[in-house]
Design an enzyme around this catalytic site. Structure first.
Site, PDB file in Angstrom:
ATOM      1  N   ARG A   2      36.532  26.916  52.098  1.00 41.14           N
ATOM      2  CA  ARG A   2      37.931  27.085  51.718  1.00 41.14           C
ATOM      3  C   ARG A   2      38.873  26.187  52.519  1.00 41.14           C
ATOM      4  O   ARG A   2      39.983  26.586  52.882  1.00 41.14           O
ATOM      5  CB  ARG A   2      38.349  28.552  51.850  1.00 41.14           C
ATOM      6  CG  ARG A   2      37.548  29.503  50.992  1.00 41.14           C
ATOM      7  CD  ARG A   2      37.731  29.211  49.503  1.00 41.14           C
ATOM      8  NE  ARG A   2      36.856  30.043  48.681  1.00 41.14           N
ATOM      9  CZ  ARG A   2      35.648  29.656  48.244  1.00 41.14           C
ATOM     10  NH1 ARG A   2      35.188  28.449  48.520  1.00 41.14           N
ATOM     11  NH2 ARG A   2      34.918  30.467  47.507  1.00 41.14           N
ATOM     12  N   SER A  27      42.429  36.197  45.682  1.00 40.58           N
ATOM     13  CA  SER A  27      41.813  36.716  46.908  1.00 40.58           C
ATOM     14  C   SER A  27      42.783  36.598  48.073  1.00 40.58           C
ATOM     15  O   SER A  27      43.295  35.519  48.357  1.00 40.58           O
ATOM     16  CB  SER A  27      40.525  35.955  47.220  1.00 40.58           C
ATOM     17  OG  SER A  27      39.551  36.191  46.232  1.00 40.58           O
ATOM     18  N   GLU A  31      43.904  34.124  53.097  1.00 44.81           N
ATOM     19  CA  GLU A  31      43.579  33.033  52.193  1.00 44.81           C
ATOM     20  C   GLU A  31      44.817  32.620  51.406  1.00 44.81           C
ATOM     21  O   GLU A  31      44.997  31.452  51.069  1.00 44.81           O
ATOM     22  CB  GLU A  31      42.462  33.440  51.226  1.00 44.81           C
ATOM     23  CG  GLU A  31      41.974  32.304  50.341  1.00 44.81           C
ATOM     24  CD  GLU A  31      40.672  32.622  49.629  1.00 44.81           C
ATOM     25  OE1 GLU A  31      40.471  32.105  48.520  1.00 44.81           O
ATOM     26  OE2 GLU A  31      39.846  33.378  50.177  1.00 44.81           O
TER      27      GLU A  31
END
Length: 306
Positions: free
Chosen positions: A178, A227, A297
């Site tokens: 990520r 998320s 995130e």
């Protein structure tokens, strides 16, 4: 409301083709539908227009780039500086020889996955499971359902804060989980992907399975940012949130989803502060119960309301 900078910007940039707006509402820019005003909202016509704008913009002006806004929380005090929205001028998707797909940074991930599928290019179906645009996938090494951006990217192009055109090979992106290590001041404008030969019907069936899986396990038709927390090494964020008793936890109109507790939901009138405070309370409880420090995130930006 912030001081209006648009007249001065227009005077300094007479050949600008994109749209400039002063004190523009940011709620329509993010899936949470919250946030204060953008001092300046700029929608460039294309990458040349973007470069022209950046070359003439004050180097000290804060800049935030927005695509679909699926992974973004803009605080209630708004953004003091410039928000650049990559719209239709960055949404093209085309098929190239060698099982390759070229996509603008503003193109929805699902649009790219569908174009690849129809062309018989396998390997990009995972993009169907990412509710964002290609620019975000490049910046965060977006991934879902067994695939990641790093698996299929050939090259990414962008513009620096000073208006210089740059490009990066897959290796130069510095992809990790990520994350990419490309400097934050680079604004991605397009990407070139490469897949493998596939059967269009089989690829579309795989995409439909991803769609069904998302619909049955995630609150896809709500005001959410996707998320909320990254999965810690060897753990799943939703399991930690659930174990800390946070499923359904609520602050005002902000709630931890009961369907998938790594999602936060705005039920209609939640402020950005409500959503962020709820996320911080979840982090506190998870830390207290499991000792794990969850990492956001969702990108949280802007000023808190005074």
């Amino acid at each position: 409301m912030f001081p209006d900078l648009v007249p001065d910007l227009k005077a300094a940039m007479p050949e600008l083709r994109g749209k400039l707006e002063a004190n523009a509402p940011t709620a329509p820019l993010s899936w949470f539908r919250t946030g204060g005003p953008a001092q300046v909202l700029f929608t460039p016509a294309d990458s040349d227009d973007l470069a022209y704008f950046l070359q003439r913009l004050d180097r000290n002006a804060p800049v935030l780039v927005v695509g679909l806004g699926s992974n973004l929380l803009i605080r209630d005090g708004g953004w003091e500086g410039v928000i650049i929205r990559l719209g239709k001028g960055f949404a093209d998707v085309s098929i190239e020889p060698g099982l390759r797909v070229r996509a603008g940074a503003g193109a929805p991930d699902v649009k790219v996955a569908r174009a690849a599928a129809e062309a018989g290019i396998a390997g990009l179906s995972f993009l169907r499971g990412i509710p964002g645009a290609i620019g975000g996938a490049l910046r965060m090494n977006g991934g879902a359902y067994g695939g990641e951006t790093k698996d299929v990217l050939v090259e990414a192009k962008g513009v620096t804060r000073t208006g210089e055109f740059v490009s990066f090979t897959n290796a130069q992106m510095g992809f990790t989980y990520r994350h990419s290590s490309v400097p934050d001041d680079v604004i991605f404008t397009e990407a070139l992907f490469e897949g493998r030969p596939g059967n269009p019907e089989e690829i579309l069936a795989e995409m439909n399975a991803i769609t069904e899986a998302r619909s049955s396990t995630q609150p896809v038709n709500t005001r959410t940012g996707g998320s909320t927390f990254k999965n810690p090494p060897g753990r799943k964020a939703w399991e930690l949130v659930d174990a800390a008793g946070c499923r359904g936890l609520r602050i005002g109109d902000a709630q931890v989803s009961e369907m998938h507790c790594n999602f936060l939901i705005n039920h209609g009138s939640a402020s950005a502060a409500d959503i962020e405070n709820l996320g911080e309370e979840v982090r506190r409880r998870v830390r207290e119960i499991s000792g794990v420090e969850l990492e956001w995130e969702i990108k949280r930006v802007g000023l808190n309301r005074a």
